[in-house]
Scaffold this motif. Structure first.
Motif, short mmCIF file in Angstrom:
data_model
loop_
_atom_site.label_atom_id
_atom_site.label_comp_id
_atom_site.label_asym_id
_atom_site.label_seq_id
_atom_site.Cartn_x
_atom_site.Cartn_y
_atom_site.Cartn_z
N PHE A 32 -31.74 -22.66 -37.41
CA PHE A 32 -32.78 -23.65 -37.20
C PHE A 32 -34.12 -22.94 -37.17
O PHE A 32 -34.23 -21.80 -36.75
N SER A 67 -31.16 -35.18 -30.85
CA SER A 67 -32.27 -36.14 -30.91
C SER A 67 -32.34 -36.83 -32.27
O SER A 67 -32.45 -38.06 -32.35
N GLU A 68 -32.27 -36.05 -33.35
CA GLU A 68 -32.42 -36.61 -34.68
C GLU A 68 -31.20 -37.39 -35.15
O GLU A 68 -31.33 -38.45 -35.77
N CYS A 97 -26.28 -28.39 -40.46
CA CYS A 97 -27.25 -27.75 -41.33
C CYS A 97 -26.52 -26.74 -42.19
O CYS A 97 -25.86 -25.84 -41.68
N SER A 140 -39.57 -23.28 -34.72
CA SER A 140 -40.20 -24.35 -33.95
C SER A 140 -39.21 -25.16 -33.15
O SER A 140 -39.58 -25.87 -32.23
N LEU A 141 -37.93 -25.06 -33.52
CA LEU A 141 -36.91 -25.83 -32.82
C LEU A 141 -36.18 -25.00 -31.79
O LEU A 141 -35.33 -25.50 -31.07
N THR A 153 -26.36 -26.98 -23.72
CA THR A 153 -27.56 -26.24 -24.13
C THR A 153 -27.97 -25.25 -23.05
O THR A 153 -28.23 -24.06 -23.33
N PRO A 167 -30.62 -29.46 -29.04
CA PRO A 167 -31.50 -30.60 -28.71
C PRO A 167 -32.02 -31.34 -29.93
O PRO A 167 -32.07 -32.57 -29.94
N SER A 168 -32.42 -30.59 -30.98
CA SER A 168 -32.98 -31.25 -32.16
C SER A 168 -31.91 -32.03 -32.90
O SER A 168 -32.16 -33.14 -33.40
N THR A 169 -30.70 -31.47 -32.99
CA THR A 169 -29.62 -32.19 -33.67
C THR A 169 -29.25 -33.45 -32.91
O THR A 169 -29.06 -34.52 -33.52
N GLY A 177 -30.61 -25.13 -31.48
CA GLY A 177 -30.31 -26.19 -32.43
C GLY A 177 -29.75 -27.46 -31.82
O GLY A 177 -29.84 -28.52 -32.42
#
Length: 207
Positions: free
Chosen positions: A2, A182-183, A195, A5-6, A108, A178-180, A176
């Motif tokens: 990732f 959330s999105e 990814c 920024s993530l 996490t 939290p972003s996964t 990776g």
């Protein structure tokens, strides 16, 4: 895998005591060997599992990547890779229900603390987010998984058997998640996402 920024970059550089609750491997219903780590009160199951053959056969063989010394071996280092495209899907789990936010948050936090505990006193590996210092390696055709409750994340080496071993970093595993979630789970309404990097393998967070 990732982008930077993530990645959670506010980790304290402290040694966190880990308790390995068992010195013998456990075996799930599939006969897959796992072990349990107790990290800050969280029970995290860690396992190295084989990848389905159709996933490997459909993958693009990655070219050689940056090398790193790990466990007295030379392996291709995947810690330098980003995640250009995140694909949300329901196809990564047989359970139709999405993972719980509380479980993914706890997972996490646990992996972050695992990453912190593995820093050394020798530069450059005395900094938890240094991509030149991978924490673990995965042989071709296998995936290292971390799971807690309904939430699971894994790093898969989609090279065919006989291909390169890949190393990876625990701080990227934690970054990776939290972003996964959330999105893919919150925004898209899927049960997970992955990814796929042509140069290394696949990192994904699923139930």
């Amino acid at each position: 895998m990732f982008p930077a920024s993530l990645i959670v970059s506010t980790l304290a550089l402290v040694q966190v005591p880990l308790v390995l609750s068992t010195t013998l491997p456990l075996f799930d219903s599939r006969g897959i060997s796992t072990h349990i780590l107790i990290i800050d009160g969280h029970e995290v199951h860690v396992g190295l599992v084989p990848i389905a053959s159709d996933v490997i056969s459909n993958a693009t063989p990655p070219p050689p990547g940056p090398e790193a010394s790990l466990n007295k071996r030379v392996v291709n280092n995947a810690c330098f890779q980003g995640c250009p495209v995140l694909t949300c899907t329901n196809g990564l789990s047989t359970n139709p229900d999405p993972p719980l936010s509380t479980d993914c948050t706890a997972l996490t936090d646990a992996i972050q603390q695992l990453a912190e505990s593995e820093v050394t006193t020798t530069p450059p590996c005395n900094f938890v987010v240094n991509p030149g210092c991978p924490n673990f390696s995965v042989p071709p055709g296998f995936e290292q998984q971390y799971s807690l409750g309904t939430c699971l994340t894994g790093f898969a080496n989609i090279n065919p058997i006989g291909g390169p071993t890949l190393s990876f970093c625990n701080y990227l595993m934690a970054g990776g998640l939290p972003s996964t979630y959330s999105e893919c789970v919150v925004t898209a309404g899927n049960t997970g996402g992955f990814c796929n990097s042509e140069s290394v393998g696949t990192l994904f967070a699923i139930e």
